[in-house]
Write a protein that holds these residues in place. Structure first.
Motif, PDB file in Angstrom:
ATOM      1  N   ASN A 129       0.716  -1.161   0.148  1.00 15.48           N
ATOM      2  CA  ASN A 129       0.002  -0.012  -0.028  1.00 15.48           C
ATOM      3  C   ASN A 129       0.855   1.244   0.009  1.00 15.48           C
ATOM      4  N   THR A 130       1.624   1.420  -1.024  1.00 17.33           N
ATOM      5  CA  THR A 130       2.519   2.594  -1.234  1.00 17.33           C
ATOM      6  C   THR A 130       2.592   2.894  -2.826  1.00 17.33           C
ATOM      7  N   TYR A 131       2.825   4.200  -3.077  1.00 10.37           N
ATOM      8  CA  TYR A 131       2.924   4.592  -4.551  1.00 10.37           C
ATOM      9  C   TYR A 131       4.398   3.990  -4.994  1.00 10.37           C
ATOM     10  N   ALA A 132       4.494   3.898  -6.466  1.00 11.11           N
ATOM     11  CA  ALA A 132       5.660   3.367  -7.205  1.00 11.11           C
ATOM     12  C   ALA A 132       6.879   3.901  -6.639  1.00 11.11           C
ATOM     13  N   ASP A 133       6.933   5.595  -6.500  1.00  9.20           N
ATOM     14  CA  ASP A 133       8.167   6.165  -6.322  1.00  9.20           C
ATOM     15  C   ASP A 133       8.962   5.732  -4.684  1.00  9.20           C
ATOM     16  N   VAL A 134       7.818   5.262  -3.874  1.00  8.04           N
ATOM     17  CA  VAL A 134       8.127   4.807  -2.563  1.00  8.04           C
ATOM     18  C   VAL A 134       8.706   3.493  -2.708  1.00  8.04           C
TER      19      VAL A 134
END
Ligand code: 13P
Ligand code: SF4
Length: 335
Positions: A129-134
């Motif tokens: 549950n995080t975005y791609a850049d993370v």
């Protein structure tokens, strides 16, 4: 549809939805698309148009395997991004622009770089549950169904686990480990004597699961003494401890299927109870109706039809981020 949804919806509503379902299935076939549906989708959608349904790990595995193009992701943005990271040459569509996630919004790539500088050499595991850049800044991804396996796969005394504070605490409890949360000025080195904590967490929370309390459980048990309580691991450790079972969305569904309690309650997004009743009308579910995930609920049959008709909303991930994020996702899928 009547057979699947008759226990939940009146016939006139099913008739209206049936027209949408017919059209979605027609265009899906015409375009050679696949629809992936998360367990939280509303029953009329969940029971009809997805080719594959599941929890976030199962859907990531399905996205890794599919040959179909486009992939329509009936879930939230981080899930659709994961599908895109695994399928750079395919079109991945998310039917609603606003389908975000409070956990994914709780941490940035810059935050992860700061953690990396603060704790050099310590592996970083990110909840999916995080975005791609993370993800691109992390060493591995995990979901609630394999979190402790992925943490332990590093064979490192200390692991950074982001961004869900409660999931991190639940993993620490399961694996018998200490947990700390960094403050801005916290300096810790692995050579410090008595360096015994093994998980370093982050203060992200799911806006849905943080709502459940131990008092809610006590009330439930006094009102329904024979109820079996199932809590998602994004609930607080106290809630998980007072529940009878905890696991990913699919693990909760499976547990209900294989047990015979007089009644069940799910401490998670409420659509799941409808989906369980639709498939297992003999199960008695105590249904909640006010604890909803506003992001998952953005996705409707109408949006799914528009996604296929208008090729919207296309998920893009910059190539440099995709390549790095994929390494973290691959490590999860290999385990
Ligand atoms: P699952 O991996 O259990 O499906 O959970 C995803 C999620 O976002 C729960 O809130
Ligand atoms: Fe995110 Fe919570 Fe919604 Fe799951 S239920 S998508 S963790 S906000």
């Amino acid at each position: 549809m009547q057979q699947k949804l008759g226990a939940l919806l009146p016939d006139f509503d099913i008739r209206y939805k049936a027209e949408l379902v017919y059209e979605i299935n027609r265009i899906k076939k015409e375009r050679g698309a696949i629809i992936l549906g998360h367990n939280y989708m509303e029953a009329a959608l969940f029971q009809t148009v997805p080719d594959i349904v599941g929890d976030s790990l199962e859907l990531a595995r399905a996205a890794a395997k599919t040959n179909a193009d486009p992939i329509v992701f009936c879930g939230v943005r981080f899930m659709a991004e994961t599908a895109k990271i695994l399928n750079p040459d395919k079109t991945v569509l998310l039917p609603a622009q606003k389908a975000g996630c409070s956990l994914a919004a709780s941490i940035t790539a810059e935050d992860v770089r700061t953690l990396r500088n603060q704790f050099p050499g310590i592996p970083i595991v990110t909840y999916i549950n995080t975005y791609a850049d993370v993800k691109a800044e992390c060493d591995a991804c995990c979901t609630s169904s394999n979190a402790h396996k992925i943490v332990e796969s590093f064979k490192s005394q200390t692991v950074i686990f982001i961004p869900d504070e409660y999931l991190a605490q639940n993993v620490a409890r399961e694996t018998n480990k200490h947990i700390i949360f960094p403050t801005k000025d916290l300096k810790i080195t692995t050579s410090q004597p008595n360096f015994e904590y093994t998980l370093i967490g982050w203060h992200g929370k799911c806006e849905v699961h943080e709502k459940f309390s131990v008092d809610d459980i006590k009330n439930l048990r006094s009102q329904f003494p024979d109820v079996m309580i199932l809590a998602h691991p994004e609930c607080s450790p106290a809630v998980v401890e007072h529940s009878d079972f905890s696991g990913s969305t699919t693990k909760m569904i499976e547990h209900i299927k294989k047990t015979n309690a007089p009644r069940y309650v799910l401490l998670t997004e409420c659509s799941m109870a409808d989906n369980i009743i639709a498939e297992n009308p003999e199960k008695e579910m105590v249904r909640l109706c006010s604890i909803r995930c506003p992001h998952m609920n953005e996705i409707t049959l109408e949006d799914t039809l528009n996604a296929l008709r208008n090729n919207q909303y296309i998920i893009e991930v910059p190539e440099d981020i995709r390549v790095r994020a994929k390494k973290a996702i691959d490590r999860m899928l290999e385990n």
